[in-house]
Design an enzyme around this catalytic site. Structure first.
Site, PDB file in Angstrom:
ATOM      1  N   ASN A  89       0.848  -1.191   0.000  1.00  0.00           N
ATOM      2  CA  ASN A  89       0.000   0.000   0.000  1.00  0.00           C
ATOM      3  C   ASN A  89       0.884   1.240   0.000  1.00  0.00           C
ATOM      4  O   ASN A  89       1.770   1.370   0.844  1.00  0.00           O
ATOM      5  CB  ASN A  89      -0.922   0.006   1.221  1.00  0.00           C
ATOM      6  CG  ASN A  89      -2.025   1.039   1.115  1.00  0.00           C
ATOM      7  OD1 ASN A  89      -1.774   2.227   0.992  1.00  0.00           O
ATOM      8  ND2 ASN A  89      -3.268   0.580   1.162  1.00  0.00           N
TER       9      ASN A  89
ATOM     10  N   LYS B 199     -12.631  -4.696  -7.554  1.00  0.00           N
ATOM     11  CA  LYS B 199     -11.351  -5.250  -7.092  1.00  0.00           C
ATOM     12  C   LYS B 199     -11.352  -6.768  -7.258  1.00  0.00           C
ATOM     13  O   LYS B 199     -12.299  -7.447  -6.857  1.00  0.00           O
ATOM     14  CB  LYS B 199     -11.103  -4.872  -5.633  1.00  0.00           C
ATOM     15  CG  LYS B 199      -9.710  -5.274  -5.132  1.00  0.00           C
ATOM     16  CD  LYS B 199      -9.429  -4.684  -3.767  1.00  0.00           C
ATOM     17  CE  LYS B 199      -8.080  -5.098  -3.212  1.00  0.00           C
ATOM     18  NZ  LYS B 199      -6.948  -4.680  -4.081  1.00  0.00           N
TER      19      LYS B 199
ATOM     20  N   HIS C 197     -13.397  -2.742  -0.085  1.00  0.00           N
ATOM     21  CA  HIS C 197     -12.998  -2.148  -1.357  1.00  0.00           C
ATOM     22  C   HIS C 197     -14.165  -2.140  -2.344  1.00  0.00           C
ATOM     23  O   HIS C 197     -15.194  -2.783  -2.111  1.00  0.00           O
ATOM     24  CB  HIS C 197     -11.811  -2.896  -1.964  1.00  0.00           C
ATOM     25  CG  HIS C 197     -10.508  -2.607  -1.293  1.00  0.00           C
ATOM     26  ND1 HIS C 197     -10.070  -3.301  -0.186  1.00  0.00           N
ATOM     27  CD2 HIS C 197      -9.541  -1.677  -1.554  1.00  0.00           C
ATOM     28  CE1 HIS C 197      -8.897  -2.833   0.198  1.00  0.00           C
ATOM     29  NE2 HIS C 197      -8.550  -1.848  -0.604  1.00  0.00           N
TER      30      HIS C 197
END
Length: 251
Positions: free
Chosen positions: A110, A145, A141
């Site tokens: 990340n 995704k 999310h």
């Protein structure tokens, strides 16, 4: 000036990075690589074989399938690489570590500065609370995704696990189990829906008290900002594997 080759230049993140880099007088995207090139302020090529520019750093926000081509180009030309693509397999992460012995590579699950701070805070909390608190991770999310759980959730779990000498097991799904929760477990749960950019929550549940640490991303710009900061950091570095902790400590 840091000259960037942007992989995934035609994608959503590529466009965000292009926009932010254009406002930074220390950065210049001199070319891009994307399987489906679109018009941009710089040339975008469908493959690395067509790139003739000389970048200082590669920034990758593309697809796991592109990793080997990126690493091959980077090692052949001695160009540092910021790998920001998510959904990489364990074998691909091992490959990144192997190649980092030859060239500088920045890799983290990340790119957000806030998420990396969350990781540090979570480790501190785990070291204080010990095994008296159960740990659960919930990540959310958008519905587009592909991978679950998120790489960030696994990064957080690994950081927490390191506090316990890697003795914790990861539990991804309990629907088929009828048993009490063991102490040596970290639960990881995935939610997919709507346009959620990214939310991560770490729950420390003890006797009569709960501590929650969380991070919420409001836009993709935070990941682009982290990647561009990493690109500046990585330029002129020696071979090795770098992550956001070193970037934060530079300032």
């Amino acid at each position: 000036m840091t000259n960037i080759l942007l992989v995934g230049a035609s994608g959503k993140m590529g466009r965000v990075i292009s926009s932010m880099a254009a406002e930074d007088n220390e950065l210049s995207i001199i070319c891009g690589v994307d399987k489906f090139p679109k018009e941009a302020a710089y040339p975008i090529y469908p493959s690395f074989a067509e790139v003739h520019e000389k970048p200082d750093v590669i920034v990758d926000f593309s697809n796991p399938a592109s990793l080997e081509d990126i690493l091959s180009y980077a090692t052949k030309n001695g160009v540092p690489a910021v790998i920001a693509t998510t959904g990489l397999s364990d074998a691909q992460v091992d490959r990144i570590r192997e190649v980092s012995k030859q060239i500088p590579i920045f890799f983290t699950f990340n790119m957000s500065l806030g998420v990396n701070l969350l990781c540090s805070l979570a480790k501190k909390a785990a070291s204080v609370l010990g095994d008296r608190f159960d740990i659960e991770i919930v990540e959310k999310h958008h519905n587009q995704k592909l991978d679950a759980p998120s790489g960030t959730a696994l990064m957080l779990a690994d950081a927490l696990n390191s506090v316990f000498d890697d003795k914790m097991d990861y539990e991804y799904d309990r629907h088929s189990k009828r048993a009490k929760r063991p102490k040596n477990e970290i639960g990881i749960h995935s939610v997919r829906g709507g346009t959620i950019v990214g939310e991560h929550e770490i729950i420390f549940a003890g006797h009569d008290e709960v501590l929650t640490l969380s991070h919420s991303a409001g836009s993709k710009e935070i990941f682009a900002a982290g990647a561009l900061k990493a690109a500046k950091f990585l330029k002129d570095k020696t071979a090795g594997l770098y992550d956001m902790y070193q970037v934060v400590n530079v300032d």
